[in-house]
Scaffold this motif. Structure first.
Motif, PDB file in Angstrom:
ATOM      1  N   LYS A  42      -4.775  -7.391 -36.612  1.00 45.82           N
ATOM      2  CA  LYS A  42      -3.430  -7.474 -36.028  1.00 45.82           C
ATOM      3  C   LYS A  42      -2.460  -8.189 -36.962  1.00 45.82           C
ATOM      4  CE  LYS A  42      -4.944  -9.813 -32.459  1.00 45.82           C
ATOM      5  NZ  LYS A  42      -6.358  -9.991 -32.858  1.00 45.82           N
ATOM      6  N   THR A  43      -2.892  -9.365 -37.438  1.00 45.98           N
ATOM      7  CA  THR A  43      -2.008 -10.121 -38.328  1.00 45.98           C
ATOM      8  C   THR A  43      -1.765  -9.360 -39.627  1.00 45.98           C
ATOM      9  OG1 THR A  43      -2.691 -12.222 -37.385  1.00 45.98           O
ATOM     10  CG2 THR A  43      -1.760 -12.288 -39.602  1.00 45.98           C
ATOM     11  N   THR A  44      -2.827  -8.732 -40.128  1.00 46.37           N
ATOM     12  CA  THR A  44      -2.669  -7.943 -41.349  1.00 46.37           C
ATOM     13  C   THR A  44      -1.648  -6.835 -41.125  1.00 46.37           C
ATOM     14  OG1 THR A  44      -4.961  -8.409 -41.896  1.00 46.37           O
ATOM     15  CG2 THR A  44      -3.905  -6.613 -43.090  1.00 46.37           C
ATOM     16  N   PHE A  84       4.815 -16.888 -37.136  1.00 49.66           N
ATOM     17  CA  PHE A  84       3.476 -16.883 -37.702  1.00 49.66           C
ATOM     18  C   PHE A  84       2.451 -17.418 -36.705  1.00 49.66           C
ATOM     19  CE2 PHE A  84       6.309 -16.640 -41.210  1.00 49.66           C
ATOM     20  CZ  PHE A  84       5.639 -15.915 -42.177  1.00 49.66           C
ATOM     21  N   GLN A  85       1.265 -16.854 -36.810  1.00 45.94           N
ATOM     22  CA  GLN A  85       0.161 -17.301 -35.957  1.00 45.94           C
ATOM     23  C   GLN A  85      -0.183 -18.759 -36.275  1.00 45.94           C
ATOM     24  OE1 GLN A  85      -3.225 -14.745 -36.307  1.00 45.94           O
ATOM     25  NE2 GLN A  85      -4.462 -15.907 -34.867  1.00 45.94           N
ATOM     26  N   THR A  86      -0.274 -19.058 -37.563  1.00 47.56           N
ATOM     27  CA  THR A  86      -0.438 -20.439 -37.996  1.00 47.56           C
ATOM     28  C   THR A  86       0.964 -20.980 -38.230  1.00 47.56           C
ATOM     29  OG1 THR A  86      -2.250 -19.541 -39.282  1.00 47.56           O
ATOM     30  CG2 THR A  86      -1.738 -21.877 -39.574  1.00 47.56           C
ATOM     31  N   LEU A 170       6.405 -11.412 -33.099  1.00 46.79           N
ATOM     32  CA  LEU A 170       5.797 -12.705 -32.765  1.00 46.79           C
ATOM     33  C   LEU A 170       4.278 -12.577 -32.863  1.00 46.79           C
ATOM     34  CD1 LEU A 170       7.900 -13.644 -29.569  1.00 46.79           C
ATOM     35  CD2 LEU A 170       8.320 -14.337 -31.943  1.00 46.79           C
ATOM     36  N   ASP A 171       3.676 -13.388 -33.719  1.00 46.00           N
ATOM     37  CA  ASP A 171       2.223 -13.316 -33.914  1.00 46.00           C
ATOM     38  C   ASP A 171       1.540 -14.421 -33.103  1.00 46.00           C
ATOM     39  OD1 ASP A 171      -0.347 -12.937 -34.735  1.00 46.00           O
ATOM     40  OD2 ASP A 171       0.088 -12.976 -36.888  1.00 46.00           O
ATOM     41  N   GLU A 172       0.910 -14.028 -32.026  1.00 45.63           N
ATOM     42  CA  GLU A 172       0.215 -14.954 -31.117  1.00 45.63           C
ATOM     43  C   GLU A 172       1.016 -16.217 -30.815  1.00 45.63           C
ATOM     44  OE1 GLU A 172      -3.856 -15.284 -31.070  1.00 45.63           O
ATOM     45  OE2 GLU A 172      -4.242 -13.401 -32.112  1.00 45.63           O
ATOM     46  N   PRO A 173       2.154 -16.050 -30.153  1.00 46.54           N
ATOM     47  CA  PRO A 173       3.009 -17.200 -29.876  1.00 46.54           C
ATOM     48  C   PRO A 173       2.349 -18.232 -28.958  1.00 46.54           C
ATOM     49  CG  PRO A 173       3.804 -15.255 -28.698  1.00 46.54           C
ATOM     50  CD  PRO A 173       2.747 -14.794 -29.644  1.00 46.54           C
TER      51      PRO A 173
HETATM   52 MG   LIG Z   1      -4.115 -12.866 -36.347  1.00 45.86          MG
END
Ligand SMILES: [Mg+2]
Ligand SMILES: Nc1ncnc2c1ncn2[C@@H]1O[C@H](COP(=O)(O)OP(=O)(O)OP(=O)(O)O)[C@@H](O)[C@H]1O
Lengths: 246, 342
Positions: A42-44, A84-86, A170-173
């Motif tokens: 997903k993030t990729t 970002f997720q992180t 939004l990546d895993e907010p």
């Molecule tokens: Mg991810």
């Protein structure tokens, strides 16, 4: 026509195929969800769509324009913002400065070496409004690095919102947030839905099912299912998987 | 009106006015404490150099270990202009700054996509190239001896012509240039450009994703910082009345890094200014006592890097309690403490 489209996107790291023939399309004014287990890609996928990586094959279109392989800043300048997720902030800067620096008005003055950052104060007002929107009113002067985790999550979205984006990724907010904070964030995203076209990655099904207009499920680097939340609830794979169970 | 008042940075902050005022009195008392007028010239020149250097190191987080190259380019350019064209103070200085800017712009093309250790290594390599050229290109640079008999052209102010032959006169001129550079850089670090540089230092990736062309900013600040080094170099060639390869050596390039770090370039605009003053005072005061002063100074530097990367300015901020406690948390060169604009 969809606001944003990915067609046949492939991405490999060495011998590992991480994205395989991904087709996605996100409509204007909608909240689209991307769901999938850990390591699904997903993030990729976000990274390819927002310019961090070039896809090995395939095309990415935004508003009819081919943006495949453009740099992250070029894509950002076209009106695509992401979180970002992180958590990824300017930790030494205050919450306000984090948002200020991300305003398009400030970006346009990026090579101005004489006037102060906040200009005539209008930009500071804009930035403060963004902070209020993500629930950080009163926190303007706090160093980003000193904010509580939940506040940093909110600022992470604030920095993306500052761009007044035409499309917001939004990546895993909710990553790392507790039940209450997740509920609050969910409310906030529901509010944002009125004004923005949004794509959210989540592996928490409850969160997405409550908010999304359309969801794509990614597994092993492929889109294995897509549809409205109701359609997906009927989907066998989704039922079998553990996605979203606490 | 802004709902959130943002601190307006005055044109000339109090600290700067104070510094310049104290320095302006220097010729009156420097001899009475056993030092000499030329020292003031040297200190003011290196302060200019240091302020420009810290734009890279402290503000942008780009460690250049070859900055002496641009200082040298400025020195040679000034000397060559006086020898080949005609004697002119301001034109010579302008040319020196432009030459160093161009050199920095070219080198910057090779550096700007790098960071951290790779950036540092590349600056060393380029610094060595410049140094080598300066030594070998006899016909232009005069080889190891350098350019000799560089004049100190008079300052032409319309009808009046102010000679700069005496060290005191040259000192006041250099002090004026320092004032101009300090005011300009003070504006710059609070401007959008300066703030973007600091954002890039903190989080290059995020800066890119909010839409900044990071490469271009790094390139621009590198060339700008080189130009300021070149300007300082032109003054130095006047002060020394010569230009020689030594200022481009790895050692000389290391000294400006050391000064900036000891002074506290990571946490304060004033870091390099403090560091330069401390370095030269140590050289002359400690140097009078022991020939191994640089050893002791180097030792202090090592200790500073190990335990106090915030330098003297950081220690001072902590002492007056102006650093919020969290600012002290992140030690190490990667995470400079909070309020660099102090
Ligand atoms: Mg991810
Ligand atoms: N830069 C990279 N180099 C090599 N492999 C990578 C890189 N980025 C991601 N991967 C690999 O690609 C796969 C997918 O990772 P990705 O981060 O996209 O998953 P994800 O769906 O976001 O998972 P999560 O839910 O844990 O965030 C993983 O196996 C990961 O190790």
């Amino acid at each position: 026509m969809a606001l944003f489209e990915a067609r046949g996107v492939h991405k490999r790291f060495g011998h590992q195929v991480v994205l395989e023939n991904i087709d996605l399309s996100f409509e204007s004014g909608r909240l689209s969800g991307i769901m999938g287990p850990n390591g699904a890609g997903k993030t990729t996928c976000f990274n390819v769509l927002t310019g961090r990586y070039k896809p090995d094959r395939g095309r990415v279109l935004f508003d009819g324009e081919d943006i495949t392989g453009l740099s992250p800043n070029a894509i950002a300048c076209r009106g695509i913002a992401r979180s970002f997720q992180t958590i990824s902030l300017f930790d030494e800067y205050s919450a306000l400065e984090n948002v200020l620096i991300a305003l398009p008005e400030v970006r346009e003055r990026g090579f101005n070496m004489i006037e102060p950052l906040s200009g005539d104060g209008a930009d500071a007002d804009r930035a403060a409004a963004v902070l209020a929107r993500v629930g950080l009113a009163g926190r303007e002067r706090r160093r980003a690095g000193d904010l509580a985790y939940g506040e940093r999550r909110a600022l992470e979205i604030g920095v993306a919102l500052a761009a007044a984006p035409r499309l917001l990724f939004l990546d895993e907010p909710t990553s790392g947030l507790g039940v209450e904070a997740t509920a609050r964030l969910s409310e906030m995203v529901r509010e944002l839905k009125h004004d923005y076209s949004i794509v959210v990655i989540e592996h928490d099904m409850q969160f997405l099912f409550g908010l999304a207009d359309a969801i794509s499920v990614i597994h092993w680097g492929q889109v294995i299912a897509r549809g409205t939340p109701d359609e997906l609830r009927e989907n066998k794979w989704v039922q079998r998987s553990n996605l979203g169970r606490p | 009106m802004a709902a959130v008042p943002t601190v307006a940075s005055p044109w000339v902050p109090r600290g700067m006015a104070l510094l310049l005022a104290v320095m302006a009195t220097l010729p009156l008392w420097v001899a009475s404490i056993g030092l000499y007028q030329y020292l003031g010239v040297e200190i003011a020149i290196w302060m200019i150099y240091g302020l420009g250097f810290n734009l890279l190191l402290g503000y942008s987080g780009l460690p250049s270990f070859g900055h002496g190259a641009f200082f040298g380019v400025g020195a040679y350019a000034f000397g060559l202009f006086q020898a080949w064209a005609f004697e002119s103070l301001l034109l010579g200085m302008a040319l020196a700054a432009v030459a160093a800017f161009v050199a920095g712009a070219v080198v910057g093309c090779f550096l700007s996509h790098r960071r951290g250790i790779y950036f540092a290594l590349m600056t060393i390599a380029f610094g060595q190239v410049f140094w080598f050229v300066a030594i070998k290109w006899h016909t232009v640079t005069g080889g190891e001896d350098g350019l000799l008999n560089i004049p100190r052209p008079a300052l032409e102010l319309g009808a009046a012509s102010v000679p700069l032959n005496s060290n005191v006169a040259l000192f006041y001129f250099v002090l004026f240039v320092l004032a101009v550079v300090a005011v300009a850089l003070w504006r710059l670090v609070h401007s959008p450009f300066g703030k973007v540089l600091q954002a890039i230092r903190q989080n290059e990736e995020r800066a890119r994703f909010v839409g900044y062309n990071v490469w271009l900013f790094k390139w621009a600040v590198f060339a700008l910082s080189a130009a300021i080094a070149g300007l300082a170099g032109s003054l130095f060639s006047m002060a020394q009345q010569s230009a020689y390869p030594d200022v481009m050596s790895l050692h000389a390039s290391g000294v400006i890094v050391m000064m900036t770090l000891i002074g506290g370039g990571f946490v304060s605009f004033w870091g390099p200014v403090i560091g330069v003053a401390v370095y030269f005072l140590a050289r002359d005061v400690l140097g009078a006592v022991t020939e191994t002063w640089l050893l002791w100074f180097g030792l202090v530097f090592v200790l500073a890097v190990l335990f106090r990367p915030e330098g003297i300015a950081g220690a001072w901020q902590e002492y007056v309690g102006s650093v919020p406690s969290a600012g002290r948390r992140n030690r190490g060169t990667e995470a400079p403490a909070s309020h660099i604009e102090r």
